[in-house]
Design a protein around this motif. Structure first.
Motif, PDB file in Angstrom:
ATOM      1  N   MET A  89       0.779  -1.246  -0.004  1.00 23.23           N
ATOM      2  CA  MET A  89      -0.012   0.120  -0.084  1.00 23.23           C
ATOM      3  C   MET A  89       0.817   1.245  -0.116  1.00 23.23           C
ATOM      4  SD  MET A  89      -3.223  -0.380   0.052  1.00 23.23           S
ATOM      5  CE  MET A  89      -4.001  -2.030  -0.615  1.00 23.23           C
ATOM      6  N   SER A  90       2.056   1.104   0.031  1.00 19.24           N
ATOM      7  CA  SER A  90       2.908   2.307   0.382  1.00 19.24           C
ATOM      8  C   SER A  90       2.822   3.281  -0.775  1.00 19.24           C
ATOM      9  CB  SER A  90       4.253   1.970   0.807  1.00 19.24           C
ATOM     10  OG  SER A  90       4.859   0.863  -0.281  1.00 19.24           O
ATOM     11  N   SER A  91       2.874   2.604  -2.034  1.00 22.76           N
ATOM     12  CA  SER A  91       2.854   3.471  -3.192  1.00 22.76           C
ATOM     13  C   SER A  91       1.371   4.217  -3.482  1.00 22.76           C
ATOM     14  CB  SER A  91       3.158   2.838  -4.691  1.00 22.76           C
ATOM     15  OG  SER A  91       2.269   1.867  -4.869  1.00 22.76           O
ATOM     16  N   ILE A  92       0.341   3.574  -2.763  1.00 17.70           N
ATOM     17  CA  ILE A  92      -0.924   4.219  -3.002  1.00 17.70           C
ATOM     18  C   ILE A  92      -1.035   5.352  -1.766  1.00 17.70           C
ATOM     19  CG2 ILE A  92      -3.477   3.667  -2.425  1.00 17.70           C
ATOM     20  CD1 ILE A  92      -2.757   0.957  -3.687  1.00 17.70           C
ATOM     21  N   LEU A  93      -0.710   4.982  -0.621  1.00 14.85           N
ATOM     22  CA  LEU A  93      -0.793   5.894   0.505  1.00 14.85           C
ATOM     23  C   LEU A  93       0.271   7.039   0.426  1.00 14.85           C
ATOM     24  CD1 LEU A  93      -1.115   3.558   3.489  1.00 14.85           C
ATOM     25  CD2 LEU A  93      -2.733   4.741   2.462  1.00 14.85           C
ATOM     26  N   GLU A  94       1.223   6.692  -0.568  1.00 12.95           N
ATOM     27  CA  GLU A  94       2.275   7.949  -0.873  1.00 12.95           C
ATOM     28  C   GLU A  94       3.218   8.503   0.073  1.00 12.95           C
ATOM     29  OE1 GLU A  94      -0.369  10.810  -2.769  1.00 12.95           O
ATOM     30  OE2 GLU A  94       0.173   9.848  -4.709  1.00 12.95           O
ATOM     31  N   THR A  95       2.857   8.864   1.237  1.00  9.24           N
ATOM     32  CA  THR A  95       3.791   9.334   2.392  1.00  9.24           C
ATOM     33  C   THR A  95       3.821   8.612   3.390  1.00  9.24           C
ATOM     34  OG1 THR A  95       2.262  11.038   2.981  1.00  9.24           O
ATOM     35  CG2 THR A  95       3.242  11.699   1.290  1.00  9.24           C
ATOM     36  N   GLU A  96       4.901   8.709   4.404  1.00 11.84           N
ATOM     37  CA  GLU A  96       4.906   8.031   5.650  1.00 11.84           C
ATOM     38  C   GLU A  96       3.887   8.755   6.508  1.00 11.84           C
ATOM     39  OE1 GLU A  96       7.948   6.318   7.890  1.00 11.84           O
ATOM     40  OE2 GLU A  96       7.766   6.385   5.601  1.00 11.84           O
ATOM     41  N   GLU A  97       3.641  10.229   6.325  1.00 14.61           N
ATOM     42  CA  GLU A  97       2.666  10.652   7.154  1.00 14.61           C
ATOM     43  C   GLU A  97       1.254   9.838   7.187  1.00 14.61           C
ATOM     44  OE1 GLU A  97       2.187  14.792   6.324  1.00 14.61           O
ATOM     45  OE2 GLU A  97       0.192  14.836   7.567  1.00 14.61           O
ATOM     46  N   ASN A  98       0.909   9.824   5.829  1.00 22.09           N
ATOM     47  CA  ASN A  98      -0.378   9.285   5.492  1.00 22.09           C
ATOM     48  C   ASN A  98      -0.310   7.633   6.156  1.00 22.09           C
ATOM     49  OD1 ASN A  98      -1.247  11.246   3.952  1.00 22.09           O
ATOM     50  ND2 ASN A  98      -1.050  10.544   1.882  1.00 22.09           N
ATOM     51  N   MET A  99       0.676   6.998   6.095  1.00 23.39           N
ATOM     52  CA  MET A  99       0.576   5.534   6.569  1.00 23.39           C
ATOM     53  C   MET A  99       0.407   5.548   7.816  1.00 23.39           C
ATOM     54  SD  MET A  99       3.721   2.864   5.617  1.00 23.39           S
ATOM     55  CE  MET A  99       3.626   3.222   3.882  1.00 23.39           C
ATOM     56  N   GLU A 100       1.043   6.736   8.492  1.00 26.90           N
ATOM     57  CA  GLU A 100       0.810   6.889  10.140  1.00 26.90           C
ATOM     58  C   GLU A 100      -0.430   7.056  10.442  1.00 26.90           C
ATOM     59  OE1 GLU A 100       2.193   6.272  13.507  1.00 26.90           O
ATOM     60  OE2 GLU A 100       3.515   5.819  11.945  1.00 26.90           O
ATOM     61  N   VAL A 101      -1.088   7.791   9.766  1.00 24.53           N
ATOM     62  CA  VAL A 101      -2.452   8.380  10.367  1.00 24.53           C
ATOM     63  C   VAL A 101      -3.619   7.059  10.068  1.00 24.53           C
ATOM     64  CG1 VAL A 101      -2.319  10.791  10.045  1.00 24.53           C
ATOM     65  CG2 VAL A 101      -3.030   9.453   7.858  1.00 24.53           C
ATOM     66  N   VAL A 102      -3.216   6.422   8.998  1.00 23.73           N
ATOM     67  CA  VAL A 102      -3.966   5.310   8.307  1.00 23.73           C
ATOM     68  C   VAL A 102      -3.800   4.027   9.774  1.00 23.73           C
ATOM     69  CG1 VAL A 102      -4.361   3.159   7.002  1.00 23.73           C
ATOM     70  CG2 VAL A 102      -4.157   5.379   6.062  1.00 23.73           C
ATOM     71  N   ILE A 103      -2.478   3.952  10.199  1.00 18.11           N
ATOM     72  CA  ILE A 103      -2.231   3.161  11.180  1.00 18.11           C
ATOM     73  C   ILE A 103      -3.079   3.523  12.532  1.00 18.11           C
ATOM     74  CG2 ILE A 103      -0.406   2.147  12.808  1.00 18.11           C
ATOM     75  CD1 ILE A 103       1.443   2.272  10.200  1.00 18.11           C
ATOM     76  N   GLN A 104      -2.950   4.780  12.697  1.00 19.97           N
ATOM     77  CA  GLN A 104      -3.779   5.041  13.674  1.00 19.97           C
ATOM     78  C   GLN A 104      -5.167   5.086  13.994  1.00 19.97           C
ATOM     79  OE1 GLN A 104      -1.814   5.789  16.571  1.00 19.97           O
ATOM     80  NE2 GLN A 104      -0.046   5.477  15.432  1.00 19.97           N
ATOM     81  N   HIS A 105      -5.604   5.276  12.535  1.00 15.91           N
ATOM     82  CA  HIS A 105      -7.078   5.051  12.393  1.00 15.91           C
ATOM     83  C   HIS A 105      -7.493   3.355  12.528  1.00 15.91           C
ATOM     84  CE1 HIS A 105     -11.173   5.372  10.965  1.00 15.91           C
ATOM     85  NE2 HIS A 105     -10.792   4.330  10.316  1.00 15.91           N
ATOM     86  N   ILE A 106      -6.687   2.468  12.148  1.00 16.50           N
ATOM     87  CA  ILE A 106      -7.255   1.207  12.224  1.00 16.50           C
ATOM     88  C   ILE A 106      -6.988   0.686  13.633  1.00 16.50           C
ATOM     89  CG2 ILE A 106      -6.789   0.384   9.664  1.00 16.50           C
ATOM     90  CD1 ILE A 106      -4.303  -1.083  10.715  1.00 16.50           C
TER      91      ILE A 106
END
Ligand code: HEC
Length: 111
Positions: A89-106
């Protein structure tokens, strides 16, 4: 007397300009969305199709995220590399920051 008025005037000016710089700075960092909102919308967009809004859908063998016990770094590895039927999913989420907020969300989907 005059001096007091000038001082009060300066104080008000100072306060209002301060407020302005703060809000414009905030806008640059987070365009309108809080991290939690951003995480939720990224999840809806990129993850809910398999995992469902509540994390329990389990489409094509997707794990129930409300039952997941993984720690942040483990989740991150799965997001970066994918796992079995889950694509990376990293290319879809694009940034480190997006990955972090998704992790917090799940993690909010857990019981
Ligand atoms: C194409 C369907 C699909 C999409 C889209 C998808 N996943 Fe998954 N996900 C899966 C599958 C399938 C698994 C189970 C992998 C396995 O262990 O075999 C899984 C597993 C996981 C796990 C591991 C859970 C555990 O406890 O083992 C996490 C965390 C996860 N996904 C998060 C996400 C996030 C966040 C997104 C969106 C950025 C996402 N997934 C998008 C299919 C998907």
């Amino acid at each position: 007397m005059v001096l007091t008025r000038i001082l009060i005037g300066l104080l008000i000016l100072g306060l209002s300009s301060c407020g302005n710089t703060n809000s414009s700075k905030g806008d640059e960092v987070l365009p309108s969305e809080s991290p939690a909102e951003k995480g939720a919308s990224l999840y809806t967009l990129n993850c809910a199709s398999c995992h469902g809004e509540d994390g329990k859908l389990g489409l094509s063998g997707a794990k129930d995220l409300s039952e997941s016990k993984l720690k942040d770094p483990q989740i991150k590895t799965i997001l970066q590399k994918g796992k079995n039927a889950m694509p990376p999913m990293s290319s879809i989420l694009e940034t480190e920051e997006n990955m972090e907020v998704v992790i917090q969300h799940i993690k909010t989907l857990r019981k």
